[in-house]
Design a protein around this motif. Structure first.
Motif, PDB file in Angstrom:
ATOM      1  N   GLU A 187     -10.470  29.885 -42.516  1.00 30.64           N
ATOM      2  CA  GLU A 187     -10.917  30.305 -43.626  1.00 30.64           C
ATOM      3  C   GLU A 187     -10.433  31.907 -42.869  1.00 30.64           C
ATOM      4  O   GLU A 187      -9.123  32.860 -43.830  1.00 30.64           O
ATOM      5  CB  GLU A 187     -12.461  30.824 -43.736  1.00 30.64           C
ATOM      6  N   ASP A 188      -9.783  31.721 -41.309  1.00 31.83           N
ATOM      7  CA  ASP A 188      -9.228  32.982 -41.148  1.00 31.83           C
ATOM      8  C   ASP A 188      -8.039  32.141 -41.229  1.00 31.83           C
ATOM      9  O   ASP A 188      -7.324  33.754 -41.513  1.00 31.83           O
ATOM     10  CB  ASP A 188      -9.806  33.168 -39.804  1.00 31.83           C
ATOM     11  N   LEU A 189      -7.443  31.637 -40.526  1.00 30.59           N
ATOM     12  CA  LEU A 189      -6.112  31.062 -41.046  1.00 30.59           C
ATOM     13  C   LEU A 189      -5.539  31.354 -41.800  1.00 30.59           C
ATOM     14  O   LEU A 189      -4.309  32.017 -42.835  1.00 30.59           O
ATOM     15  CB  LEU A 189      -6.239  29.609 -40.490  1.00 30.59           C
ATOM     16  N   LEU A 190      -6.168  31.104 -43.114  1.00 27.21           N
ATOM     17  CA  LEU A 190      -5.418  30.635 -44.756  1.00 27.21           C
ATOM     18  C   LEU A 190      -5.902  32.429 -44.924  1.00 27.21           C
ATOM     19  O   LEU A 190      -4.831  32.831 -46.175  1.00 27.21           O
ATOM     20  CB  LEU A 190      -6.422  30.355 -45.732  1.00 27.21           C
ATOM     21  N   PHE A 191      -7.115  33.436 -44.034  1.00 30.08           N
ATOM     22  CA  PHE A 191      -6.172  34.633 -44.687  1.00 30.08           C
ATOM     23  C   PHE A 191      -4.944  35.282 -44.208  1.00 30.08           C
ATOM     24  O   PHE A 191      -3.872  35.859 -44.896  1.00 30.08           O
ATOM     25  CB  PHE A 191      -7.623  35.626 -44.209  1.00 30.08           C
ATOM     26  N   ALA A 192      -5.380  35.160 -42.844  1.00 27.60           N
ATOM     27  CA  ALA A 192      -3.951  35.785 -41.917  1.00 27.60           C
ATOM     28  C   ALA A 192      -2.135  34.615 -42.507  1.00 27.60           C
ATOM     29  O   ALA A 192      -1.273  35.755 -42.698  1.00 27.60           O
ATOM     30  CB  ALA A 192      -4.091  34.652 -40.864  1.00 27.60           C
ATOM     31  N   LEU A 193      -2.683  33.935 -43.129  1.00 25.73           N
ATOM     32  CA  LEU A 193      -1.162  32.964 -43.716  1.00 25.73           C
ATOM     33  C   LEU A 193      -1.020  33.844 -45.051  1.00 25.73           C
ATOM     34  O   LEU A 193       0.019  34.225 -44.957  1.00 25.73           O
ATOM     35  CB  LEU A 193      -1.918  31.934 -44.301  1.00 25.73           C
ATOM     36  N   ASP A 194      -1.873  34.294 -45.066  1.00 22.68           N
ATOM     37  CA  ASP A 194      -1.500  35.123 -46.386  1.00 22.68           C
ATOM     38  C   ASP A 194      -0.623  36.812 -46.511  1.00 22.68           C
ATOM     39  O   ASP A 194       0.020  37.505 -47.270  1.00 22.68           O
ATOM     40  CB  ASP A 194      -1.966  35.469 -47.886  1.00 22.68           C
ATOM     41  N   HIS A 195      -0.483  37.003 -45.688  1.00 28.65           N
ATOM     42  CA  HIS A 195      -0.457  39.042 -44.611  1.00 28.65           C
ATOM     43  C   HIS A 195       0.237  38.834 -43.891  1.00 28.65           C
ATOM     44  O   HIS A 195       1.286  39.594 -43.293  1.00 28.65           O
ATOM     45  CB  HIS A 195      -1.360  39.495 -44.999  1.00 28.65           C
ATOM     46  N   VAL A 196       0.253  37.314 -43.004  1.00 28.73           N
ATOM     47  CA  VAL A 196       1.585  37.440 -41.440  1.00 28.73           C
ATOM     48  C   VAL A 196       3.198  37.810 -41.852  1.00 28.73           C
ATOM     49  O   VAL A 196       2.449  36.871 -43.080  1.00 28.73           O
ATOM     50  CB  VAL A 196       0.869  37.056 -40.314  1.00 28.73           C
ATOM     51  N   PRO A 197       3.658  38.464 -40.973  1.00 29.24           N
ATOM     52  CA  PRO A 197       4.830  37.902 -41.564  1.00 29.24           C
ATOM     53  C   PRO A 197       5.936  36.693 -41.548  1.00 29.24           C
ATOM     54  O   PRO A 197       5.482  36.110 -40.617  1.00 29.24           O
ATOM     55  CB  PRO A 197       6.070  39.197 -41.215  1.00 29.24           C
ATOM     56  N   VAL A 198       7.470  36.446 -42.114  1.00 36.89           N
ATOM     57  CA  VAL A 198       8.096  35.101 -41.702  1.00 36.89           C
ATOM     58  C   VAL A 198       8.279  35.684 -40.143  1.00 36.89           C
ATOM     59  O   VAL A 198       8.468  34.886 -39.480  1.00 36.89           O
ATOM     60  CB  VAL A 198       8.961  34.917 -42.600  1.00 36.89           C
ATOM     61  N   SER A 199       8.489  36.524 -39.971  1.00 34.70           N
ATOM     62  CA  SER A 199       9.181  36.854 -38.209  1.00 34.70           C
ATOM     63  C   SER A 199       9.124  38.498 -37.608  1.00 34.70           C
ATOM     64  O   SER A 199       8.502  39.035 -38.542  1.00 34.70           O
ATOM     65  CB  SER A 199      10.800  36.951 -38.604  1.00 34.70           C
ATOM     66  N   ARG A 200       8.991  38.456 -36.430  1.00 34.50           N
ATOM     67  CA  ARG A 200       8.787  40.109 -36.020  1.00 34.50           C
ATOM     68  C   ARG A 200      10.041  40.446 -35.776  1.00 34.50           C
ATOM     69  O   ARG A 200      10.901  39.575 -34.846  1.00 34.50           O
ATOM     70  CB  ARG A 200       7.693  39.615 -35.305  1.00 34.50           C
ATOM     71  N   ASP A 201       9.963  41.898 -35.411  1.00 33.49           N
ATOM     72  CA  ASP A 201      11.208  42.688 -35.223  1.00 33.49           C
ATOM     73  C   ASP A 201      10.993  42.390 -33.269  1.00 33.49           C
ATOM     74  O   ASP A 201       9.178  42.332 -33.096  1.00 33.49           O
ATOM     75  CB  ASP A 201      11.295  43.507 -35.193  1.00 33.49           C
ATOM     76  N   ALA A 202      12.094  42.881 -32.506  1.00 36.04           N
ATOM     77  CA  ALA A 202      11.599  42.978 -31.272  1.00 36.04           C
ATOM     78  C   ALA A 202      10.123  43.533 -30.693  1.00 36.04           C
ATOM     79  O   ALA A 202       9.879  43.225 -29.660  1.00 36.04           O
ATOM     80  CB  ALA A 202      13.468  43.620 -30.350  1.00 36.04           C
ATOM     81  N   ALA A 203       9.680  44.643 -31.641  1.00 34.12           N
ATOM     82  CA  ALA A 203       9.246  45.128 -31.079  1.00 34.12           C
ATOM     83  C   ALA A 203       8.087  44.873 -30.934  1.00 34.12           C
ATOM     84  O   ALA A 203       6.406  45.325 -30.761  1.00 34.12           O
ATOM     85  CB  ALA A 203       8.696  47.661 -31.433  1.00 34.12           C
ATOM     86  N   ASN A 204       8.004  43.656 -31.451  1.00 30.01           N
ATOM     87  CA  ASN A 204       6.912  43.351 -32.390  1.00 30.01           C
ATOM     88  C   ASN A 204       6.830  42.028 -31.725  1.00 30.01           C
ATOM     89  O   ASN A 204       5.405  41.281 -32.429  1.00 30.01           O
ATOM     90  CB  ASN A 204       6.191  43.092 -33.363  1.00 30.01           C
ATOM     91  N   VAL A 205       7.089  40.874 -31.110  1.00 27.74           N
ATOM     92  CA  VAL A 205       7.163  39.565 -30.418  1.00 27.74           C
ATOM     93  C   VAL A 205       5.596  39.489 -29.567  1.00 27.74           C
ATOM     94  O   VAL A 205       5.341  39.959 -29.272  1.00 27.74           O
ATOM     95  CB  VAL A 205       8.511  39.697 -29.668  1.00 27.74           C
ATOM     96  N   GLY A 206       5.838  38.552 -30.337  1.00 33.34           N
ATOM     97  CA  GLY A 206       3.985  38.202 -29.570  1.00 33.34           C
ATOM     98  C   GLY A 206       2.787  38.018 -30.390  1.00 33.34           C
ATOM     99  O   GLY A 206       2.270  37.960 -30.318  1.00 33.34           O
ATOM    100  N   ARG A 207       3.008  38.616 -31.604  1.00 34.37           N
ATOM    101  CA  ARG A 207       2.076  38.889 -32.504  1.00 34.37           C
ATOM    102  C   ARG A 207       2.378  37.693 -34.033  1.00 34.37           C
ATOM    103  O   ARG A 207       3.599  36.943 -33.767  1.00 34.37           O
ATOM    104  CB  ARG A 207       2.416  40.076 -33.572  1.00 34.37           C
ATOM    105  N   PRO A 208       1.413  37.015 -34.372  1.00 34.94           N
ATOM    106  CA  PRO A 208       1.698  36.423 -35.217  1.00 34.94           C
ATOM    107  C   PRO A 208       2.703  36.367 -36.720  1.00 34.94           C
ATOM    108  O   PRO A 208       2.633  37.471 -36.840  1.00 34.94           O
ATOM    109  CB  PRO A 208      -0.262  35.611 -35.894  1.00 34.94           C
ATOM    110  N   THR A 209       2.974  34.977 -36.723  1.00 36.12           N
ATOM    111  CA  THR A 209       4.181  35.167 -37.891  1.00 36.12           C
ATOM    112  C   THR A 209       3.076  33.476 -38.929  1.00 36.12           C
ATOM    113  O   THR A 209       2.707  32.986 -38.036  1.00 36.12           O
ATOM    114  CB  THR A 209       5.730  34.173 -37.357  1.00 36.12           C
ATOM    115  N   LYS A 210       4.037  33.748 -39.573  1.00 29.91           N
ATOM    116  CA  LYS A 210       3.803  32.681 -40.521  1.00 29.91           C
ATOM    117  C   LYS A 210       3.482  30.522 -39.664  1.00 29.91           C
ATOM    118  O   LYS A 210       2.706  30.499 -40.185  1.00 29.91           O
ATOM    119  CB  LYS A 210       4.301  32.024 -42.759  1.00 29.91           C
ATOM    120  N   GLY A 211       4.750  31.234 -38.897  1.00 25.77           N
ATOM    121  CA  GLY A 211       4.650  29.868 -37.840  1.00 25.77           C
ATOM    122  C   GLY A 211       3.772  29.818 -37.213  1.00 25.77           C
ATOM    123  O   GLY A 211       2.921  28.236 -37.144  1.00 25.77           O
TER     124      GLY A 211
END
Length: 509
Positions: A187-211
């Protein structure tokens, strides 16, 4: 910008003051923000989210003890530490369930991490944002990190409380069966999947992506043998939005040093840094390093509390490359007696002096120094694309698409300059059982000591069947102590059971 999460801890979390009839004693600390004062602005929300990542740097989790739980307890490693109780907790000899380093600290830090995520999920929804998409992204990070910590708790203890709100000292959370824990993770992961981006910019590397989210969804489904759902999650990398975004780096060693982090093979990694060299408390200069190299380094260089089982060396040497050379992954996987003879490498620049002992080389820092300490800066690659390729092959095989699964194994083997699986092992054909048995070894060769083996052994049923367990014990004699139905999970810390009537000790403990 390599490291993004410099931790704002001191001003974030509230102290619950004990009520008292003496007004003189009921004086707020003017230097401490209360819960009512915090969680008011967008910046508060961002600080609260950033503080969740600080839990990666706690000794009970990924700074130190998780590697003992996942790598040394598996058939990849063991401990010959003179600290006998520490060694006992890698060989299924659990006597003191309240052993701090073996059990209690990891339990505590897991639920502390969950508590931080729960604070974000409870209070951030009430904060007004100019951009609700940003609010949802922050909430998605909290859902992802709560799921991540529950995922590893499910692997370790299985039957645990599911806490979804900020806990209070008087709370007595109810224990839930493993299937409900998996359901909450999904349930938690499915919520996250709907709202995290496909990739992160350099300032936000380390935060979750759809991958990253799809990777943990797949892992969660696979532990439950939900093969169709796992395929849907892994399809993201091959026929979905993530197709073409990930690839294997040419140099295998680049996955374990600090020199080429967050590369094309990285799906999710913990951002370690040696900038802060403080302790592990809630202080501004708290450490952001990993202690793994210090504890796993060879005798005379580090503490040598963790050693590798030598069967992996023989496994690597059982097959030569297309150029009739040794598998190059062996060189960067372990330190072993013939390392210099085979590849010309000394051990931290020294001659091998420790007999037949084998040590983990991944994440060691011998590539630029001759000793170890508590301040290793190597990012830990929690999920690599090589792992995704092999998981996809496993899922396809389980779904009866064995012939389609070969190509994903061959991609991994190709980087090591090995022949295709069909050419090297033609007898497998489309036999699902034989394909899985070979895939088990392929995962060991590629992912040895990367904290996935314990989940693999559980998923494959190798720890539930006497014949399969006997085969594991041939590689690792510690499994002669393994009791089917008992040792598959850790005991819950006894102090938790005694203090909470809603908790029962795990079966057979």
């Amino acid at each position: 910008m390599k490291k993004i999460i410099y931790i704002a801890i001191v001003s974030i979390f509230s102290i619950q003051l004990i009520s008292c009839n003496e007004d003189l004693l009921d004086i707020p600390n003017p230097n401490t923000l209360t819960q009512a004062d915090f969680w008011q602005t967008e910046d508060d929300a961002r600080l609260g989210v950033n503080a969740m990542y600080a839990m990666f740097y706690k000794p009970g989790l990924w700074t130190r003890w998780m590697y003992f739980r996942l790598d040394l307890t598996s058939d990849e490693g063991f401990s010959s530490s003179p600290w006998l109780e520490l060694g006992d907790w890698t060989r299924f000899q659990y006597i003191n369930y309240n052993f701090w380093e073996g059990n209690v600290e990891t339990w505590r830090d897991t639920y502390k991490a969950v508590w931080r995520a729960n604070q974000v999920l409870t209070y951030v929804p009430d904060i007004e944002f100019q951009n609700n998409d940003e609010k949802n992204r922050l909430l998605a990070e909290a859902h992802f990190l709560r799921a991540l910590h529950y995922y590893y708790a499910a692997l370790l203890w299985e039957n645990i409380p599911i806490v979804l709100e900020p806990s209070q000292p008087e709370d007595l959370p109810e224990q839930r069966p493993l299937e409900e824990v998996w359901a909450q993770i999904e349930e938690d992961l499915l919520f996250a999947l709907d709202h995290v981006p496909v990739s992160r910019d350099a300032a936000n590397v380390g935060r979750p992506t759809k991958g990253a989210v799809n990777a943990f969804l797949a892992r969660t489904y696979m532990q439950q043998h939900k093969w169709t759902e796992a395929r849907q999650a892994l399809d993201y990398f091959f026929i979905g939005e993530g197709a073409g975004r990930y690839s294997l780096v040419p140099n295998y060693q680049d996955n374990f040093t600090h020199l080429n982090e967050n590369n094309s093979e990285s799906v999710f990694e913990i951002q370690f840094s040696d900038v802060n060299r403080g302790g592990d408390g809630e202080v501004p200069n708290a450490t952001m390093t990993t202690h793994r190299p210090q504890f796993f380094a060879p005798n005379g260089i580090g503490w040598s509390d963790g050693e590798a089982r030598p069967w992996i060396v023989n496994a690597f040497k059982s097959e030569r490359t297309v150029d009739d050379e040794l598998d190059p992954r062996l060189r960067f996987t372990v330190f072993y007696p013939d390392l210099e003879a085979d590849f010309g490498d000394k051990v931290y620049g020294r001659n091998w002096e420790w007999g037949s002992r084998v040590y983990f080389r991944k994440y060691a820092r011998d590539y630029f120094r001759d000793n170890e300490d508590y301040f290793a800066q190597n990012n830990f690659r929690m999920v690599r694309f090589a792992d995704i390729l092999l998981l996809y092959a496993e899922v396809l095989n389980e779904l009866g698409e064995t012939s389609n699964a070969y190509q994903y194994v061959n991609t991994v083997r190709g980087r090591a300059n090995l022949r295709s699986l069909e050419e090297a092992y033609p007898a497998i054909g489309n036999n699902q059982e034989q394909f899985l048995e070979r895939l088990k070894m392929e995962r060991a060769l590629e992912l040895f000591s990367e904290s996935v083996r314990w989940a693999d052994l559980k998923r494959w049923g190798d720890l539930s069947n006497p014949a399969q367990l006997a085969a594991v014990a041939q590689r690792d004699p510690d499994f002669n102590n393994f009791v089917i139905g008992r040792s598959i999970r850790l005991p819950i810390p006894q102090q938790e059971v005694e203090n909470n009537p809603n908790l029962n000790q795990n079966p057979q403990y």
